[in-house]
Design a protein around this motif. Structure first.
Motif, short mmCIF file in Angstrom:
data_model
loop_
_atom_site.label_atom_id
_atom_site.label_comp_id
_atom_site.label_asym_id
_atom_site.label_seq_id
_atom_site.Cartn_x
_atom_site.Cartn_y
_atom_site.Cartn_z
N SER A 25 51.88 -17.61 -16.42
CA SER A 25 52.58 -16.37 -16.68
C SER A 25 53.72 -16.62 -17.65
CB SER A 25 53.14 -15.81 -15.38
OG SER A 25 54.01 -14.74 -15.62
N MET A 26 53.81 -15.82 -18.72
CA MET A 26 54.80 -16.07 -19.75
C MET A 26 55.66 -14.85 -20.03
SD MET A 26 52.54 -18.20 -22.48
CE MET A 26 51.29 -16.93 -22.46
N GLN A 43 57.55 -19.05 -18.72
CA GLN A 43 56.85 -17.92 -18.15
C GLN A 43 57.85 -16.78 -18.02
OE1 GLN A 43 55.60 -19.42 -14.35
NE2 GLN A 43 57.40 -18.60 -13.35
N ASP A 244 62.93 -20.54 -18.39
CA ASP A 244 62.09 -19.40 -18.73
C ASP A 244 62.82 -18.36 -19.59
OD1 ASP A 244 60.08 -20.55 -17.25
OD2 ASP A 244 60.51 -19.39 -15.44
#
Length: 440
Positions: A25-26, A43, A244
């Motif tokens: 997941s980004m 992510q 992130d």
């Protein structure tokens, strides 16, 4: 999701490879080409719970770019820990004699996922609660002029923030450690984290003040070495959030991805060696009589196939000192050779350093300069990207008279001197559950 105004139209984002130990997941990223590992290492960050109407302001570090970035990471860390929105000072930083243009922080770091508000917006929203701005400062802010270009404006802003805020936090992370309320760690663990530093807390009186201000001594310590959360999970969640949410913006990331792809295509093995050589470290001055830089790289690169591809990130003006590398069969690439790619992605000169850091981080083997925050961040990026083996990140020897230290430090908590390498705790965070996410 809301996109940064500096991003380019999105076409495609690939998921990260699970071999790198990072979720697929980004967060949002826009690029003119498809990207994959290891350049995209983050992510979508977890949403932070903040207290509405409570703010924290800070001052930019006066050093080079990596000091600015490191101080900003610390400011974000403290703001999130205190559940406050960070007030972003004017981020066009004038660097006379350095880059050919001013450094605009919000064009180098993607701000779209960060809990920040610009100073101008903050002043407008709370005008009735604030003391009047000095005339010169008000004029510079209204015109969008870099404050460092206006005589006395930077000093005036510092004084305004310190005097106008409801409270001033004179914390010094190199000398103090912050223990959040409800800390349940053992005394042994707290002592190990703080070392010889004195302990400070975030008391009830400070919690009630709507606007607090931080001093500008934030870049002396890595962001993960100042705040100790009340529960162990809070510490790794903060490190994960910085990984992130605080990353370089689209032009730099996309250009770096294109450069890495080109270097791998040029290599017979599909891998390349990367090195950072800081100006003056291997020549004269200051190390008269030391071996030349190319000798150091040649000796250290014995683990890599001779005659391979080498990307050399350096601010050394005398590039002739590296000529023997080409004569020995190395295919040497520098900033000058990859200029067309930088132009294609419209990368401003101020972002050349971030591009080179990402390129070096993606190299199969990296050798950097000791005592350099530029090298230290490359080592951390390599940890984020999955290149965690000590043999894959090394420091070039400066000479027999200099004591060597590892590029990756393995102590449980950082220890002074803090500028010597990066601690692997920075990127050692549990892999969260995958969340489907993509940008349209």
């Amino acid at each position: 999701p809301k996109m940064s105004p500096y991003m380019m139209p999105t076409l495609e984002i690939r998921k990260l490879d699970h071999r790198h130990g990072i979720s697929s997941s980004m967060g949002p990223m826009a690029c003119t080409t498809a990207l994959g590992p290891p350049i995209l290492y983050w992510q979508k960050p977890t949403e932070q719970v903040l207290q509405p109407g409570f703010y924290l302001s800070f001052e930019w570090d006066h050093g080079g770019w990596n000091n600015v970035r490191q101080g900003f990471e610390m400011a974000i860390t403290i703001a999130v820990a205190l559940k406050r929105t960070l007030v972003l000072p004017p981020d066009e930083l004038h660097r006379p004699g350095g880059h050919s243009e001013d450094v605009v922080v919000s064009r180098l770091i993607d701000m779209s996922q960060l809990p920040v508000i610009r100073l101008s917006q903050f002043l407008t929203q709370h005008e009735r609660r604030l003391m009047p701005l000095p005339r010169a400062l008000r004029s510079a802010l209204a015109k969008g002029i870099a404050l460092s270009r206006v005589p006395g404006a930077t000093s005036a802003l510092k004084q305004y923030l310190r005097k106008g805020s409801a409270g001033w936090l004179g914390w010094k992370p190199a000398e103090q450690c912050l223990l959040l309320k409800g800390t349940v760690h053992s005394e042994a663990m707290v002592s190990a984290f703080c070392g010889n530093r004195s302990r400070v807390t975030y008391g009830e009186d400070a919690r009630r003040l709507w606007w607090l201000h931080l001093s500008n001594r934030l870049a002396e310590v890595p962001f993960y070495a100042f705040v100790l959360h009340g529960e162990p999970a809070g510490n790794w969640r903060m490190r994960q959030f910085i990984r992130d949410a605080v990353h370089y913006s689209a032009p730099a990331v996309c250009a770096a991805a294109a450069i890495v792809k080109h270097l791998r295509q040029e290599s017979a093995t599909g891998a390349f060696l990367a090195s950072h050589v800081r100006r003056g470290d291997y020549g004269c001055p200051p190390l008269c009589g030391a071996m030349s830089a190319d000798s150091h790289i040649w000796d250290s690169a014995s683990m890599v196939r001779h005659g391979g591809v080498l990307y050399l990130a350096t601010d050394e003006r005398n590039l002739s000192m590296f000529e023997s590398l080409s004569h020995s069969g190395w295919h040497v690439y520098t900033l000058h050779k990859i200029a067309p790619i930088l132009q294609r992605f419209r990368v401003p000169p101020a972002a050349y350093g971030p591009v080179e850091q990402l390129v070096c981080a993606a190299g199969g083997t990296f050798m950097g300069s000791g005592f350099s925050t530029f090298t230290n961040y490359i080592v951390r990026l390599r940890g984020y990207m999955g290149e965690t083996r000590p043999s894959q990140s090394q420091l070039l020897p400066l000479g027999a008279e200099w004591k060597t230290h590892p590029a990756v430090r393995h102590e449980k908590w950082p220890r002074p001197p803090y500028h010597l390498g990066e601690w692997e705790i920075a990127w050692r965070v549990p892999k969260p559950a995958d969340v489907a996410y993509r940008c349209a």
